[in-house]
Design a protein around this motif. Sequence first.
Motif, short mmCIF file in Angstrom:
data_model
loop_
_atom_site.label_atom_id
_atom_site.label_comp_id
_atom_site.label_asym_id
_atom_site.label_seq_id
_atom_site.Cartn_x
_atom_site.Cartn_y
_atom_site.Cartn_z
N LYS A 15 15.00 -4.63 20.03
CA LYS A 15 14.77 -5.64 19.01
C LYS A 15 15.19 -4.94 17.65
CE LYS A 15 11.13 -8.13 16.96
NZ LYS A 15 9.97 -9.07 16.91
N GLY A 18 15.32 -11.60 14.98
CA GLY A 18 14.46 -12.79 15.53
C GLY A 18 15.17 -13.22 16.88
N LEU A 19 16.65 -12.70 17.00
CA LEU A 19 17.49 -12.93 18.18
C LEU A 19 16.77 -12.33 19.41
CD1 LEU A 19 20.17 -13.59 19.61
CD2 LEU A 19 21.12 -11.46 18.62
N ILE A 300 6.84 -8.70 5.38
CA ILE A 300 7.24 -7.86 6.66
C ILE A 300 8.93 -8.30 6.90
CG2 ILE A 300 7.15 -7.54 8.90
CD1 ILE A 300 4.22 -8.38 8.65
N ARG A 302 13.41 -7.44 7.70
CA ARG A 302 14.56 -6.71 7.58
C ARG A 302 14.91 -6.55 5.93
NH1 ARG A 302 19.12 -9.02 8.21
NH2 ARG A 302 18.34 -11.09 8.74
N LYS A 307 16.83 -11.53 2.53
CA LYS A 307 15.17 -11.82 2.59
C LYS A 307 14.59 -11.68 1.13
CE LYS A 307 14.95 -11.44 6.92
NZ LYS A 307 14.61 -12.84 7.80
N LEU A 330 6.08 -4.08 4.54
CA LEU A 330 6.66 -3.07 5.83
C LEU A 330 8.44 -3.61 6.03
CD1 LEU A 330 6.58 -1.61 8.62
CD2 LEU A 330 5.68 -3.57 9.77
N SER A 332 12.43 -2.39 7.00
CA SER A 332 13.66 -1.36 7.32
C SER A 332 14.90 -2.10 7.05
CB SER A 332 13.49 -0.70 8.83
OG SER A 332 13.79 -1.78 9.67
N PHE A 358 10.15 0.24 11.46
CA PHE A 358 10.10 -0.85 12.49
C PHE A 358 8.81 -0.43 13.14
CE2 PHE A 358 10.49 -4.01 15.64
CZ PHE A 358 11.13 -4.80 14.99
N GLU A 360 5.89 -2.31 15.18
CA GLU A 360 5.29 -3.83 15.34
C GLU A 360 3.86 -3.60 15.52
OE1 GLU A 360 7.78 -5.08 18.85
OE2 GLU A 360 6.53 -7.04 18.76
N MET A 375 7.40 -14.84 1.63
CA MET A 375 9.02 -14.85 2.34
C MET A 375 9.89 -15.65 1.27
SD MET A 375 8.90 -15.48 6.31
CE MET A 375 10.35 -15.35 7.24
N LEU A 384 10.44 -16.02 11.61
CA LEU A 384 9.34 -16.12 12.58
C LEU A 384 7.95 -15.71 11.82
CD1 LEU A 384 11.01 -14.34 15.49
CD2 LEU A 384 10.51 -16.53 15.38
N ASN A 385 8.04 -14.93 10.86
CA ASN A 385 6.99 -14.20 10.33
C ASN A 385 5.96 -15.50 9.61
OD1 ASN A 385 6.42 -11.43 10.89
ND2 ASN A 385 8.42 -11.43 9.88
#
Length: 486
Positions: A15, A18-19, A300, A302, A307, A330, A332, A358, A360, A375, A384-385
Amino acid sequence: MRVLLAASEVYPFVKTGGLADVAGHLPSALVGEGIDIRIVVPGYRQVLERAPDRETIAELRLPGLSATIRVLATRLQARIVVYIIDTPELYDRPGGPYIDALGDEWIDNAHRFYVFSRSVIEIAQARADPSWFPDVVHCNDWHTGLIPALLHGERDRPATVFTIHNLAYQGRFPHAVFQELGLPTELWHPECLEFYGNLNFMKAGLVFADRLTTVSPTYAREILEPQFGYGLDGVLKTRQGQLVGILNGIDNEVWNPESDPWIDKNYAIGTLDDKVVNKLAVQREFKLAEDPERPLVAVIGRLADQKGIDLIVDAIPEMVNDLEVNLVILGSGGRECEQALREVHAVYSDKVGLMLGFNEPLAHRMEAGADLFLMPSRFEPCGLNQMYSQRYGTVPVVHAVGGLVDTVVDVSDSSLEDRTATGFVFHNPRVSDMLRRVDAAIDLYRNLPFVWREVMINGMCRVFSWQRSAVDYCILYQDALENRRP
Ligand code: ADP
């Protein structure tokens, strides 16, 4: 109906975004709808490590390719067959699926995903595993874009669905790569794979798939415009009638504050006071002062321009000094974003916590511990977050784009009254606009705690499930099957 889902990432095997969540969670929901689904993924090192109980199904020798390709099979959640395309010289490497340990794209990416696509076609046409063949091949993002194009020339082919998870990543390569791969010359055409003199994998999927989807209704509209279309809006407009937006879901078992094994204290709507235990734990983990009162904002994701990390970096001085909030971040990814965050963190290390990498379990703890989730994405196909945040009673502050529009309801008099308000939305990706909404959120948090709690609870009551998405995908698969293009 039998469906083969091809993706370059599948949670929990591999992972980066989101894909992987979609490819890892949608299949189980589809099984619930009666679909016989199988998945196919490249045999990256991470995948091989996480699939020790694999068996070899076939060895493929494909015309024009010297590599030996083994098709392995393992299972997801003990019931869904996952085919792994095992070609060690292409996939079994240190580093990520797309980039090496230094952050540079693998130089042979075109070849890697061409071989993957050719192998998927062998499975789709029952030439790898004669005991199973799909009615529909569901392709995802540019890595699988060649599949609909190459399947198009096959006899008795399955229907194809192509899902756009992010139009900004298209898999563009020079014309020489088209020739090196030995792709059929008739595909070198502006109405096929050519894109301003380059080969474009994403375009191949957009032109040839029977049906197109993307991961939210708003993004499906946005990508028809130049601002979000990344040069492919014209192609998409010609296929507008075959394009739908189906909102992603979330895994409500993995992301459940009542049973999450990674957080310090489980909680639910009835025990919301326990959430603060997680806040204190996160403050400790990020070496910030433990303070149950001071608002804690989480970020959180990428670390990419998409973003809006630059907006966050620029807003930090005002957020920590004037709005008196602390942040935990958080992420990366991009070197420049990482550097900018390191610099601002060095100045405000008592108010800003930063973890690069990364992680989780930490992402879960942050969702559980923060008061707000920020966001400011410049574009966001689904995201998703912001959904995880609502499930954890962590109020999102988001830019009004893509899936963020479809999943967050802005706090207003009317949305508070009808109990639909779940977050704070701003409309221009500017620091001042973002800060205005963060300010409004902090104001509510400090001065109207009962109303704040209502917003938290509204979010926790929203249902973002894969089951709902699965129903829509079933309708789409049927549609693709009945309207296969000649
Ligand atoms: P994208 O696919 O554009 O990266 P999404 O919001 O759709 O963004 O999905 C990102 C997924 O990856 C989420 O599940 C998020 O929690 C996770 N994620 C992103 N970065 C990190 C990180 N540094 N550590 C842990 N999880 C992360």
